[in-house]
Design a protein around this motif. Sequence first.
Motif, mmCIF file in Angstrom:
data_model
loop_
_atom_site.group_PDB
_atom_site.id
_atom_site.type_symbol
_atom_site.label_atom_id
_atom_site.label_comp_id
_atom_site.label_asym_id
_atom_site.label_seq_id
_atom_site.Cartn_x
_atom_site.Cartn_y
_atom_site.Cartn_z
ATOM 1 N N UNK A 117 11.615 12.797 -4.194
ATOM 2 C CA UNK A 117 10.184 13.099 -3.646
ATOM 3 C C UNK A 117 8.964 11.898 -2.494
ATOM 4 N N UNK A 118 9.119 11.058 -3.818
ATOM 5 C CA UNK A 118 8.544 9.439 -3.270
ATOM 6 C C UNK A 118 9.075 9.047 -1.408
ATOM 7 N N UNK A 119 10.588 9.419 -1.647
ATOM 8 C CA UNK A 119 10.766 8.199 -0.098
ATOM 9 C C UNK A 119 10.228 9.847 0.681
ATOM 10 N N UNK A 120 9.741 10.873 0.491
ATOM 11 C CA UNK A 120 9.233 12.305 1.696
ATOM 12 C C UNK A 120 7.872 12.052 2.018
ATOM 13 N N UNK A 121 6.594 11.635 0.855
ATOM 14 C CA UNK A 121 5.688 11.211 0.939
ATOM 15 C C UNK A 121 5.264 10.337 1.532
ATOM 16 N N UNK A 122 6.321 8.949 1.549
ATOM 17 C CA UNK A 122 5.584 7.663 2.115
ATOM 18 C C UNK A 122 6.592 8.334 3.545
ATOM 19 N N UNK A 123 7.452 8.500 4.054
ATOM 20 C CA UNK A 123 8.044 9.546 5.411
ATOM 21 C C UNK A 123 6.224 10.419 5.916
ATOM 22 N N UNK A 124 6.079 11.295 5.484
ATOM 23 C CA UNK A 124 4.582 11.968 6.023
ATOM 24 C C UNK A 124 3.436 10.747 6.035
ATOM 25 N N UNK A 125 3.355 10.163 5.153
ATOM 26 C CA UNK A 125 2.186 9.401 5.311
ATOM 27 C C UNK A 125 2.434 8.364 6.582
ATOM 28 N N UNK A 126 3.678 7.844 6.555
ATOM 29 C CA UNK A 126 3.746 7.084 7.821
ATOM 30 C C UNK A 126 3.295 7.999 9.659
ATOM 31 N N UNK A 127 4.088 9.301 9.075
ATOM 32 C CA UNK A 127 4.061 10.386 10.123
ATOM 33 C C UNK A 127 2.855 10.574 10.534
ATOM 34 N N UNK A 128 1.600 10.625 9.662
ATOM 35 C CA UNK A 128 0.422 10.590 9.775
ATOM 36 C C UNK A 128 -0.349 9.988 10.324
ATOM 37 N N UNK A 129 0.067 9.000 9.966
ATOM 38 C CA UNK A 129 -0.813 7.332 10.637
ATOM 39 C C UNK A 129 -0.163 7.162 11.890
ATOM 40 N N UNK A 130 0.715 7.765 12.467
ATOM 41 C CA UNK A 130 1.479 7.723 13.578
ATOM 42 C C UNK A 130 0.631 8.255 14.328
ATOM 43 N N UNK A 131 0.351 9.582 14.270
ATOM 44 C CA UNK A 131 -0.031 11.027 14.611
ATOM 45 C C UNK A 131 -1.264 10.357 15.107
ATOM 46 N N UNK A 132 -1.785 9.414 14.432
ATOM 47 C CA UNK A 132 -3.122 9.444 14.337
ATOM 48 C C UNK A 132 -3.329 8.308 15.815
ATOM 49 N N UNK A 133 -2.436 6.942 15.271
ATOM 50 C CA UNK A 133 -2.894 6.111 17.005
ATOM 51 C C UNK A 133 -2.202 6.176 17.843
ATOM 52 N N UNK A 134 -1.497 6.940 17.462
ATOM 53 C CA UNK A 134 -0.826 8.005 19.033
ATOM 54 C C UNK A 134 -1.722 8.316 19.775
ATOM 55 N N UNK A 135 -2.697 9.409 18.855
ATOM 56 C CA UNK A 135 -3.482 10.076 19.994
ATOM 57 C C UNK A 135 -4.814 9.306 20.055
ATOM 58 N N UNK A 136 -5.419 7.983 19.518
ATOM 59 C CA UNK A 136 -5.837 6.841 19.729
ATOM 60 C C UNK A 136 -5.944 6.524 20.940
#
Length: 213
Positions: free
Chosen positions: A9-28
């Motif tokens: 669960x922690x691994x998936x939470x961290x993975x989603x944390x990275x994806x959310x950050x990536x989406x934000x940066x790629x968009x900007x």
Amino acid sequence: MGIKERKEREKERRRQQIIVAAKRVFSEKGYTRTTIEDIAHEAELSPGTLYLYFKNKEELFASLSLRILQYLLIRLKEVDIDTENGGRFKLDPLKKVLLDVYAFDPDALINLFHLQSSETLKNLSETLLIELNALTRKANSSLAAIFTDGINNGAFQRTHSPIVLADILWSLFSGVILWEASKKAVNEKKDFLEQTLSTAFEIFENGISSREG
């Protein structure tokens, strides 16, 4: 909850944390100007931690497309099983589905279109590439099934292959989205996506409709 389940669960939470950050940066910043370091900074993690979850920037970018493809597939299946709308009339709910998919996550959909026409696919892990290809094939099959229904009940011309029609419609949809997005990026007031897509669908439908229908 056991230790193994907690770690997963922690691994998936961290993975989603990275994806959310990536989406934000790629968009900007856009894909080209974005670096792993930018994403790590946004996620408040070290670059090394990101590499534990993703092979490279290309793989992280491609991972953003999985969610939008899964949503697209669910919505296309809804159109495919709609027995109240036969033949050509399925194009109206199909148009609505595609607009809903765009509204669900515009940036992810645009990323998907760029991904499908780039060299990025060559740098993905085999596992991710297989998953992307499988979802894409299923979505294409659902689109083709809609046209098969239309051909079988005489609404669409029998001279056209359902697979070819599905490819053309997807190309039309992606082209309209990318073109309208580029215009809106220059001028926020130029937001004619729904109007343009409706016109494109009308022209497409007129071109494939049975002359006897």
